[in-house]
Design a protein around this motif. Structure first.
Motif, mmCIF file in Angstrom:
data_model
loop_
_atom_site.group_PDB
_atom_site.id
_atom_site.type_symbol
_atom_site.label_atom_id
_atom_site.label_comp_id
_atom_site.label_asym_id
_atom_site.label_seq_id
_atom_site.Cartn_x
_atom_site.Cartn_y
_atom_site.Cartn_z
ATOM 1 N N PHE A 36 0.578 -1.116 -0.126
ATOM 2 C CA PHE A 36 -0.009 -0.001 -0.093
ATOM 3 C C PHE A 36 0.998 1.179 0.033
ATOM 4 C CE2 PHE A 36 -4.356 -1.479 0.913
ATOM 5 C CZ PHE A 36 -4.030 -2.923 1.060
ATOM 6 N N ARG A 37 0.311 2.307 -0.281
ATOM 7 C CA ARG A 37 1.060 3.701 -0.127
ATOM 8 C C ARG A 37 0.309 4.562 0.274
ATOM 9 N NH1 ARG A 37 2.112 5.307 -6.524
ATOM 10 N NH2 ARG A 37 -0.054 5.967 -6.928
ATOM 11 N N GLN A 38 0.773 5.862 1.070
ATOM 12 C CA GLN A 38 0.046 6.622 1.556
ATOM 13 C C GLN A 38 0.948 8.213 1.213
ATOM 14 O OE1 GLN A 38 -1.059 6.504 5.558
ATOM 15 N NE2 GLN A 38 -2.655 8.061 5.327
ATOM 16 N N ALA A 39 0.348 8.983 0.389
ATOM 17 C CA ALA A 39 0.804 10.468 0.089
ATOM 18 C C ALA A 39 0.432 11.238 1.243
ATOM 19 C CB ALA A 39 0.670 10.649 -1.456
ATOM 20 N N PRO A 40 1.099 12.457 1.435
ATOM 21 C CA PRO A 40 0.925 13.660 2.281
ATOM 22 C C PRO A 40 -0.726 14.012 1.961
ATOM 23 C CG PRO A 40 2.895 13.898 1.782
ATOM 24 C CD PRO A 40 2.386 12.732 0.935
ATOM 25 N N ASP A 88 3.661 11.790 -9.018
ATOM 26 C CA ASP A 88 2.586 11.230 -8.159
ATOM 27 C C ASP A 88 2.945 9.939 -7.294
ATOM 28 O OD1 ASP A 88 -0.027 12.408 -10.523
ATOM 29 O OD2 ASP A 88 1.162 13.586 -9.024
ATOM 30 N N ASP A 89 3.889 9.209 -7.648
ATOM 31 C CA ASP A 89 4.220 7.971 -6.921
ATOM 32 C C ASP A 89 5.009 8.521 -5.594
ATOM 33 O OD1 ASP A 89 4.844 6.572 -10.035
ATOM 34 O OD2 ASP A 89 3.359 6.274 -9.031
ATOM 35 N N THR A 90 5.143 9.560 -5.248
ATOM 36 C CA THR A 90 5.957 10.007 -3.954
ATOM 37 C C THR A 90 5.010 9.569 -2.914
ATOM 38 O OG1 THR A 90 6.868 11.644 -5.075
ATOM 39 C CG2 THR A 90 6.563 11.754 -2.719
ATOM 40 N N ALA A 91 5.282 8.892 -1.880
ATOM 41 C CA ALA A 91 4.523 8.304 -0.915
ATOM 42 C C ALA A 91 5.160 7.503 0.193
ATOM 43 C CB ALA A 91 3.233 7.673 -1.467
ATOM 44 N N ILE A 92 4.800 7.212 1.217
ATOM 45 C CA ILE A 92 5.375 6.233 1.888
ATOM 46 C C ILE A 92 4.523 4.777 1.577
ATOM 47 C CG2 ILE A 92 5.711 5.310 4.397
ATOM 48 C CD1 ILE A 92 5.363 8.181 5.304
ATOM 49 N N THR A 117 8.530 2.686 3.873
ATOM 50 C CA THR A 117 9.374 3.140 3.392
ATOM 51 C C THR A 117 9.244 4.349 2.253
ATOM 52 O OG1 THR A 117 11.627 2.627 2.087
ATOM 53 C CG2 THR A 117 9.444 1.418 1.431
ATOM 54 N N GLN A 118 10.064 5.649 2.563
ATOM 55 C CA GLN A 118 9.742 6.766 1.738
ATOM 56 C C GLN A 118 10.226 6.508 0.349
ATOM 57 O OE1 GLN A 118 7.938 9.818 2.795
ATOM 58 N NE2 GLN A 118 8.223 9.980 0.467
ATOM 59 N N VAL A 119 9.316 6.894 -0.568
ATOM 60 C CA VAL A 119 9.721 6.787 -2.097
ATOM 61 C C VAL A 119 9.451 8.318 -2.432
ATOM 62 C CG1 VAL A 119 9.282 6.084 -4.422
ATOM 63 C CG2 VAL A 119 9.313 4.722 -2.490
ATOM 64 N N THR A 120 10.265 9.039 -3.022
ATOM 65 C CA THR A 120 10.298 10.467 -3.437
ATOM 66 C C THR A 120 10.813 10.417 -4.873
ATOM 67 O OG1 THR A 120 10.545 11.309 -1.196
ATOM 68 C CG2 THR A 120 10.817 12.960 -2.909
ATOM 69 N N VAL A 121 9.639 10.874 -5.792
ATOM 70 C CA VAL A 121 9.875 10.918 -7.157
ATOM 71 C C VAL A 121 10.200 12.396 -7.364
ATOM 72 C CG1 VAL A 121 9.586 10.479 -9.389
ATOM 73 C CG2 VAL A 121 8.966 8.991 -7.554
#
Length: 123
Positions: A36-40, A88-92, A117-121
């Motif tokens: 799963f992912r969660q963006a701010p 837009d894929d930036t998220a935990i 784990t943090q992903v920042t694009v």
């Protein structure tokens, strides 16, 4: 079972990352697994899931062409290969497991979660 997600980082748009979820305490082989992912400011959303056997996978419709989930029960890991990353894929990104055959899309169906784990694009 304890889950440890890793592999996140900073990547430019169009790049790739491979996330890994490692299990301890109990083998992955008894669980279906999902990412799963969660963006701010947004709700947690389903990314991809893989069945207990590994023979069935499911993806969020918008991610299917770019993301691939796989599992290696011998290594007790489930990976998420992410290609052609977008801002837009930036998220935990979180991995989660449920004690059943299939991976479902609702977060409430999962029993254990990793820390994320943090992903920042970047553009």
């Amino acid at each position: 079972v304890q889950l440890q997600a890793s592999g996140g980082g900073l990547v430019q748009a169009g790049g790739s990352l491979r996330l890994s979820c490692a299990a301890s305490g109990r083998t992955f082989g008894t669980y279906a697994v999902a990412w799963f992912r969660q963006a701010p400011g947004k709700e947690r959303e389903f990314v991809a899931g893989i069945s207990r056997s590994g023979g069935w996978t499911d993806y969020a419709d918008s991610l299917k062409a770019r993301f691939t989930i796989s599992r290696d029960d011998a290594e007790n890991t489930v990976d998420l290969q992410m290609n052609s990353l977008k801002v837009d894929d930036t998220a935990i990104y979180y991995c989660a497991v449920r004690g059943g055959l299939h991976a479902y899309r609702q977060a409430r169906d999962y029993d254990y979660w990793g820390q994320g784990t943090q992903v920042t694009v970047s553009s």
